[in-house]
Motif scaffolding. Structure first.
Motif, PDB file in Angstrom:
ATOM      1  N   MET A  49      54.381 -15.227 -28.222  1.00 15.19           N
ATOM      2  CA  MET A  49      55.489 -14.341 -28.615  1.00 15.19           C
ATOM      3  C   MET A  49      55.510 -13.054 -27.795  1.00 15.19           C
ATOM      4  SD  MET A  49      56.413 -16.408 -30.943  1.00 15.19           S
ATOM      5  CE  MET A  49      55.671 -17.632 -32.031  1.00 15.19           C
ATOM      6  N   TYR A  80      55.217 -13.933 -39.567  1.00 17.70           N
ATOM      7  CA  TYR A  80      55.830 -15.267 -39.635  1.00 17.70           C
ATOM      8  C   TYR A  80      57.147 -15.270 -40.399  1.00 17.70           C
ATOM      9  CZ  TYR A  80      56.781 -20.035 -40.995  1.00 17.70           C
ATOM     10  OH  TYR A  80      57.411 -21.235 -41.205  1.00 17.70           O
ATOM     11  N   ALA A 140      59.133 -10.697 -37.777  1.00 16.62           N
ATOM     12  CA  ALA A 140      59.254 -11.872 -36.901  1.00 16.62           C
ATOM     13  C   ALA A 140      60.167 -11.586 -35.717  1.00 16.62           C
ATOM     14  CB  ALA A 140      59.821 -13.039 -37.697  1.00 16.62           C
ATOM     15  N   VAL A 151      57.507 -20.931 -25.717  1.00 22.27           N
ATOM     16  CA  VAL A 151      57.771 -21.427 -27.066  1.00 22.27           C
ATOM     17  C   VAL A 151      58.681 -22.626 -26.973  1.00 22.27           C
ATOM     18  CG1 VAL A 151      58.929 -20.929 -29.236  1.00 22.27           C
ATOM     19  CG2 VAL A 151      57.385 -19.278 -28.253  1.00 22.27           C
ATOM     20  N   ALA A 165      61.489 -13.968 -31.937  1.00 23.37           N
ATOM     21  CA  ALA A 165      61.337 -15.183 -31.149  1.00 23.37           C
ATOM     22  C   ALA A 165      60.973 -14.808 -29.728  1.00 23.37           C
ATOM     23  CB  ALA A 165      62.636 -15.970 -31.147  1.00 23.37           C
ATOM     24  N   TRP A 177      54.006  -8.980 -34.777  1.00 24.11           N
ATOM     25  CA  TRP A 177      54.767 -10.177 -35.146  1.00 24.11           C
ATOM     26  C   TRP A 177      54.328 -10.589 -36.539  1.00 24.11           C
ATOM     27  CZ3 TRP A 177      54.046 -15.396 -36.386  1.00 24.11           C
ATOM     28  CH2 TRP A 177      55.161 -16.227 -36.212  1.00 24.11           C
ATOM     29  N   PHE A 188      55.856 -21.771 -34.304  1.00 28.79           N
ATOM     30  CA  PHE A 188      56.030 -20.732 -35.329  1.00 28.79           C
ATOM     31  C   PHE A 188      55.210 -21.061 -36.568  1.00 28.79           C
ATOM     32  CE2 PHE A 188      59.576 -17.541 -34.986  1.00 28.79           C
ATOM     33  CZ  PHE A 188      59.625 -17.551 -33.612  1.00 28.79           C
ATOM     34  N   ASP A 189      55.323 -22.304 -37.032  1.00 32.93           N
ATOM     35  CA  ASP A 189      54.693 -22.687 -38.298  1.00 32.93           C
ATOM     36  C   ASP A 189      53.168 -22.676 -38.228  1.00 32.93           C
ATOM     37  OD1 ASP A 189      57.197 -22.909 -39.320  1.00 32.93           O
ATOM     38  OD2 ASP A 189      57.277 -25.088 -39.320  1.00 32.93           O
ATOM     39  N   ALA A 223      63.236 -19.472 -36.277  1.00 33.78           N
ATOM     40  CA  ALA A 223      62.822 -19.248 -34.879  1.00 33.78           C
ATOM     41  C   ALA A 223      63.911 -18.521 -34.096  1.00 33.78           C
ATOM     42  CB  ALA A 223      62.484 -20.582 -34.220  1.00 33.78           C
ATOM     43  N   GLN A 229      59.613 -24.619 -33.558  1.00 29.02           N
ATOM     44  CA  GLN A 229      59.335 -24.500 -34.988  1.00 29.02           C
ATOM     45  C   GLN A 229      57.866 -24.804 -35.275  1.00 29.02           C
ATOM     46  OE1 GLN A 229      62.187 -23.591 -37.005  1.00 29.02           O
ATOM     47  NE2 GLN A 229      60.425 -22.857 -38.155  1.00 29.02           N
TER      48      GLN A 229
END
Ligand code: CP
Length: 353
Positions: free
Chosen positions: A218, A185, A259, A270, A261, A183, A282-283, A189, A279
């Motif tokens: 993930m 970034y 990346a 998630v 989702a 994965w 993810f961030d 998403a 989000q």
């Protein structure tokens, strides 16, 4: 090679094909690639045949490689925008005079051409995991001609074929090759899991020592993980999962960070049903990015792979993705990988259509 076992078959997931069959496809793809390089054309292979391509989503590589491939083999690829036909829909999802039941679309197109290729994931099925794959299987149920998966929400088998063809070209072997699907970034998403899932299927099926690296949230489909573990056992190779981006890259021959989702996309693990929460999660993994430092964890002759399009600046630095100089040690092979879409697709179309 026995070609009668290929004719008329659907190509929805590599899980339906044996290792030997995939090896035969890769061999033919290499033959077609070499022939094209020396100006030897094969415009008799699919002369006067038609591939219908239904794209529910956008595409650069897939659409153009299928169109170019059909042209090079003497046939025609016909682009169909679902919003400009009666949108093919499953029973229960129909809208009067706006959609047309998949069973009717499949049977009509079967009377006119030699294969139907479909891309569908995400919004058209409300990001319901497996919804697009079910649509392809419904097409396959009613169609008399092969259904080719141009990416659904579970699998992207042609991308995976191009990926392993690229590994074969660069290293000459799969045995002992450490293939890391990781994965990375991206601020979006909304990304299907098809590419990583098909990549680990292909790598473990072919005998690579495969590592899947991702943040805990993930995780990929457990059925696909189980299939990869089984392939590793059959090949006497390994399949491991890591939650450490840098450590997973150590000694790797292939680094493939991109990346995706987790699914359900806005539900646990998630996002707890919230895009904002998704989000936020993810961030929190912005440091999962392919940089020079990341590439230097790997084997000196490692390759950087990405299916493209890449979210440059987030998934990878320009320095990594643009380094195509073989003298530098590690290098990017993303354009070879993109080109190989053409050759593997020609091979599968020539064999199945
Ligand atoms: N890799 C890939 O499938 O690219 P496109 O989305 O441009 O088709």
């Amino acid at each position: 090679m026995r070609t009668d076992t290929f004719r008329g078959r659907d190509f929805i997931t590599l899980l339906d094909w044996s290792k030997e069959e995939v090896e035969q496809i890769l061999d033919l793809a290499l033959d077609l690639k070499r022939d094209r390089a020396i100006g030897q054309y094969h415009d008799h292979l699919l002369r006067a045949k038609t591939l219908f391509m239904i794209f529910y989503n956008q595409s650069l590589r897939t659409r153009n490689s299928f169109e170019a491939g059909m042209h090079q083999m003497g046939g025609h690829a016909h682009f169909l925008d679902p919003s400009k036909i009666y949108t093919p829909a499953l029973e229960g999802k129909e809208v009067a005079y706006s959609t047309e039941r998949v069973s009717d679309v499949a049977r009509v197109l079967s009377r006119m051409g030699e294969a139907i290729a479909i891309r569908c994931y995400g919004d058209p099925v409300d990001w319901e995991y497996g919804g697009a794959n079910a649509l392809l299987h419904e097409f396959a149920r009613w169609s008399d001609i092969p259904i080719l998966n141009m990416e659904d929400d579970k699998y992207h088998p042609f991308q995976a074929l191009a990926d392993v063809l690229t590994v074969k070209e660069k290293f000459g072997t799969f045995k002992g090759t450490k293939f890391v699907m990781s994965w990375a970034y991206s601020p979006s998403a909304h990304k299907p899991r098809a590419v990583p899932q098909s990549a680990i299927i292909a790598a473990s099926m072919m005998g690579c020592d495969t590592v899947l690296a991702h943040p805990p949230e993930m995780a990929l489909d457990p059925e696909i993980i189980a299939a990869c573990q089984q392939y590793a056992e059959m090949n006497g190779s390994s399949f491991e999962i890591s939650h450490d981006f840098m450590a997973a890259a150590e000694g790797a021959h292939v680094l493939y960070p991109k990346a995706w989702a987790a699914t359900p996309i806005f539900k646990p693990p998630v996002g707890e049903d919230s895009l904002d929460k998704a989000q936020e999660i993810f961030d929190s993994y912005k440091d999962w990015k392919a940089t020079r430092e990341y590439m230097e964890q790997a084997d000196r002759n490692a390759i950087y792979m990405h299916c493209l399009p890449a979210d440059r600046a987030w998934e990878c630095s320009n320095e990594v993705i643009d380094n195509t100089d073989p003298k530098s040690g590690w290098r990017s092979v993303v354009y070879d990988e993109a080109e190989n879409r053409l050759h593997v697709q020609k091979a599968v179309m020539a064999l199945t259509m």
